[in-house]
Design a protein around this motif. Sequence first.
Motif: not given
Length: 349
Positions: A86-89, A317-321, A300-304, A309-313
């Motif tokens: 999570v911290a990395r993301i 990204s989609t959330y922000i888009l 976030i928990l589920r995507s990681i 990390i790739d899936d969480c990214r």
Amino acid sequence: MKQTDSSLTSSRKDDHILLCLESDVQYSGITNGFDDIIIEPTLLTQFSSEEVDLSTTFLSKEVNYPIIVSGMTGGSENGRVFNESVARICSEFNIGMGVGSQRAAIEEPKLVDTYKVRHIAPNIPLIANLGIAQFIQGYDHVQAQKAITMIGADALAIHINPLQEFVQGEGDKNQSKALKKIVDLKQELDSPIIIKGVGTGLTKEDAKTLTQLKIYALDVAGAGGTNWSRIEYYRNKEVKYLSDKFLNWGISTKNSLLNAVELAENKSVKLIASGGVWCGFDAVKALLLGADYVGLALPILRSIGKGGIDDCRKFLSTYILEMKAVLAMLNISNLEELKKERHKILDKI
Ligand SMILES: Cc1cc2nc3c(=O)[nH]c(=O)nc-3n(C[C@H](O)[C@H](O)[C@H](O)COP(=O)(O)O)c2cc1C
């Protein structure tokens, strides 16, 4: 062998992660309420979605988006791995992050490292976390400061979760001193305090009382997302006859926000909308209703958990888009404008 308190806390945190990854832990029959808010997309947008600027400040730090990953874990090896991801993301996206309850590390110093993420995310707003139940049982500003210093946090979130504690076998059933404890802490602690629920929402009376304390922020943690009564129900075999009605009790995130917006604005308390705010579309609606930030946990928990990390990214990204596209189609290009225009947009509904 009897489990020690700290090993019990640690295995409970692992149970929570596993249940959240593999079981149905959402509310049924109650949603976050945002579908009630209809917003209309214009054909004649004046902005490209890429132009939309979502930057703001949180805990006196510049962040790229008004998004916070809510506190979830720590206190076990799985928790450490998860917190580091999570911290990395959060560092990559430059957004705020909370860790889960640090009770385990206060009780067992060997677990301190499972919460530490400053080596990965030196600059993000970072939020320490303890439960009000611990303060009721004797913690004071000393443990609060310890939690903050332990991880180099910018603030302390105190979670209040009476419903979860009532259903949890080992839960603390008496939370009647919660308010007094928060008042004491507010007087004794120099760092900003965030008060949060964990997904049952906020009454108007709660909002009134808590905003009067002039805390830094109030996280409404409404119903419609992760359901903590259900999670504890799965863990506690003694309560198998609890009714579905009881287990799905809560105030939707939308209604919790409405209960708090004016009161928070009047007292200059920041408002965080969390509880099932799982897509950019709903995030924009939360901001239009008056939230300063949105918080999210389970996705976030589920995507990681599922794709690292790739899936969480990809998820973020989609959330922000989605947030940027919605704002572009409301002809809003930044959060200042959103604050100015929000009443006009809501009045049209
Ligand atoms: C696995 C997991 C563990 C959590 N642990 C904590 C915790 O220790 N402290 C806390 O304040 N909230 C905790 N929460 C609650 C979240 O911070 C958040 O308030 C709640 O899940 C609602 O957000 P959501 O619907 O986006 O999941 C946890 C949530 C999850 C999913």
